[in-house]
Design an enzyme around this catalytic site. Structure first.
Site, short mmCIF file in Angstrom:
data_model
loop_
_atom_site.label_atom_id
_atom_site.label_comp_id
_atom_site.label_asym_id
_atom_site.label_seq_id
_atom_site.Cartn_x
_atom_site.Cartn_y
_atom_site.Cartn_z
N TYR A 61 -6.07 -10.57 -2.27
CA TYR A 61 -5.57 -10.45 -3.64
C TYR A 61 -5.99 -11.68 -4.46
CZ TYR A 61 -2.54 -6.65 -1.93
OH TYR A 61 -2.07 -5.48 -1.37
N SER A 206 2.30 0.90 -4.24
CA SER A 206 2.11 1.64 -5.51
C SER A 206 3.29 2.59 -5.75
CB SER A 206 0.78 2.39 -5.53
OG SER A 206 -0.30 1.50 -5.32
N1 LIG Z 1 -1.67 -2.10 1.51
C1 LIG Z 1 -2.41 -1.68 0.52
O1 LIG Z 1 -3.53 -1.17 0.72
C2 LIG Z 1 -1.89 -1.81 -0.87
C3 LIG Z 1 -2.50 -1.11 -1.94
C4 LIG Z 1 -1.96 -1.23 -3.21
C5 LIG Z 1 -0.86 -2.04 -3.41
N2 LIG Z 1 -0.29 -2.72 -2.37
C6 LIG Z 1 0.91 -3.57 -2.55
O2 LIG Z 1 1.90 -2.83 -3.25
C7 LIG Z 1 2.29 -3.52 -4.43
C8 LIG Z 1 2.68 -2.52 -5.51
O3 LIG Z 1 1.67 -1.56 -5.75
P1 LIG Z 1 0.77 -1.56 -7.06
O4 LIG Z 1 0.77 -2.91 -7.62
O5 LIG Z 1 -0.53 -0.92 -6.69
O6 LIG Z 1 1.47 -0.53 -8.05
P2 LIG Z 1 2.92 -0.27 -8.65
O7 LIG Z 1 3.90 -1.19 -8.06
O8 LIG Z 1 3.13 1.18 -8.52
O9 LIG Z 1 2.69 -0.59 -10.20
C9 LIG Z 1 2.68 -1.89 -10.67
C10 LIG Z 1 2.25 -1.92 -12.13
O10 LIG Z 1 3.05 -1.05 -12.93
C11 LIG Z 1 3.36 -1.66 -14.18
N3 LIG Z 1 4.81 -1.90 -14.17
C12 LIG Z 1 5.57 -2.38 -13.12
N4 LIG Z 1 6.87 -2.40 -13.43
C13 LIG Z 1 6.97 -1.94 -14.68
C14 LIG Z 1 8.07 -1.71 -15.54
N5 LIG Z 1 9.32 -1.95 -15.15
N6 LIG Z 1 7.82 -1.24 -16.79
C15 LIG Z 1 6.57 -0.96 -17.18
N7 LIG Z 1 5.48 -1.15 -16.40
C16 LIG Z 1 5.67 -1.62 -15.16
C17 LIG Z 1 2.55 -2.95 -14.24
O11 LIG Z 1 1.22 -2.71 -14.73
P3 LIG Z 1 0.88 -2.45 -16.29
O12 LIG Z 1 1.86 -3.21 -17.11
O13 LIG Z 1 -0.52 -2.89 -16.41
O14 LIG Z 1 0.99 -0.95 -16.43
C18 LIG Z 1 2.42 -3.31 -12.78
O15 LIG Z 1 1.32 -4.12 -12.53
C19 LIG Z 1 1.08 -4.41 -4.75
O16 LIG Z 1 1.41 -5.50 -5.59
C20 LIG Z 1 0.67 -4.83 -3.36
O17 LIG Z 1 1.51 -5.88 -2.89
C21 LIG Z 1 -0.79 -2.60 -1.11
#
Ligand SMILES: NC(=O)c1ccc[n+]([C@@H]2O[C@H](COP(=O)([O-])OP(=O)(O)OC[C@H]3O[C@@H](n4cnc5c(N)ncnc54)[C@H](OP(=O)(O)O)[C@@H]3O)[C@@H](O)[C@H]2O)c1
Length: 310
Positions: A61, A206
């Protein structure tokens, strides 16, 4: 396995965590545009204030920046933090030693002596599951990680990892997979059920479907960057689900869509790790804790999510 597992079942007591892929990532999250280190710091701090102690990062990351920032923020607090990071199986890494080297480098970037969870980020094309698990076991035995897990492992591979670790007398603590109201493969393929049977914590990444489930994106207002293209086919279909989430949230005294989305995951028995770019997002997401959707609401959300994903 009993002696180790008592100490290593802490993940089952963690309801929700904070994902920090956003910290330093420019490609998907556009770090540096609209948010930077100060916003990340505040997101971290408010999460701690709200009782969230489990943070998920990875060596890839922000090419290590996420781990470095986490280390910096940890030093600024006296609260105990549970740290999870990940080994990326680059094809040029094919020996057990590569895993220990990567773990030591992660610890150096974070500035701590051991992590609470060390995960294999994706299955490897160059290392067998047995070899990867030998590496993870070495991490546990050397005291550099308290527990070990996998990520993006299907059921067959997960069971192979579980058995390989059992030969070292070490439990598989977790499988981190994509899981949300708009991505239910882990449930449909039986991974969630099998995790529960075996005491493996399923960590949901996500969980807000990268922002889609907050309801702020639509066909006319898609997310920027790579997410725009990635979700172009899904966006036109999700409105009935967003509408239902908003209604359900209102019935719970004005919970937001993101809080409903995260609560649904908790009700399913998985551990969501939402990412947040700033204090407001992290604060809002923490409001997924302390209340519960009813069984009927979960069933209705299941039904409408199935319908929109068809
Ligand atoms: N193991 C793996 O392969 C893998 C893959 C993906 C992720 N992950 C892990 O999972 C974590 C979470 O997944 P993710 O980051 O892909 O997606 P997520 O948690 O589903 O979405 C996060 C995004 O949604 C928006 N957001 C979050 N909270 C919000 C709120 N309360 N109000 C409005 N917008 C909001 C923000 O982006 P915007 O403001 O730009 O919309 C934020 O960057 C990652 O940080 C990582 O640690 C792991």
């Amino acid at each position: 396995m009993t002696e180790i597992s008592g100490e290593t079942r802490f993940l089952h007591a963690v309801e929700m965590g904070l994902g920090v892929w956003q910290w330093g990532d420019r490609l998907v999250w556009q770090y540096g545009h609209g948010y930077g280190e100060e916003e990340a710091r505040k997101a971290f701090q408010v999460s701690l204030t709200e009782g969230i102690r489990f943070v998920d990062t990875a060596e890839v990351y922000g090419s290590g920046l996420s781990e470095r920032m986490l280390g910096k923020f940890i030093k600024e607090t006296d609260q105990p933090i549970l740290v999870a990071t990940k080994y990326f199986p680059f094809p040029w890494r094919f020996t057990r030693g590569s895993l220990m080297r990567a773990l030591k480098n992660s610890l150096e970037r974070i500035g701590i002596e051991s992590v609470d969870l060390y995960q294999i980020h994706w299955p490897s094309v160059t290392m067998s599951t047995d070899l990867l698990m030998d590496g993870l076991a070495e991490g546990v035995k050397s005291g550099l990680t308290r527990t070990v897990g996998v990520s993006n492992f299907g059921q067959t591979r997960m069971l192979a990892a579980y058995s390989a670790l059992a030969r070292h007398n070490i439990p598989l603590a977790s499988n981190q997979v994509h899981y949300s109201l708009l991505s239910r493969g882990a449930e449909e393929k039986g991974i969630l059920r099998r995790c529960k049977e075996l005491g493996i914590r399923m960590i949901a990444y996500s969980p807000l479907e990268q922002g889609l489930l907050t309801g702020k994106y639509s066909v006319g207002s898609p997310p920027s960057g790579t997410r725009g293209g990635h979700y172009a086919r899904m966006l036109p279909k999700i409105q009935p689900l967003i509408k239902l989430m908003t209604e359900i949230g209102q019935d719970h005294g004005g919970k937001t869509n993101s809080q409903v989305a995260l609560n649904w995951i908790i009700c399913k028995g998985a551990l969501p790790i939402p990412g947040a770019k700033n204090e407001a997002q992290a604060q809002q997401n923490s409001g997924a804790l302390g209340w519960k959707l009813t069984d009927d609401e979960v069933a209705k959300l299941d039904e409408v999510s199935n319908m929109v994903m068809k």
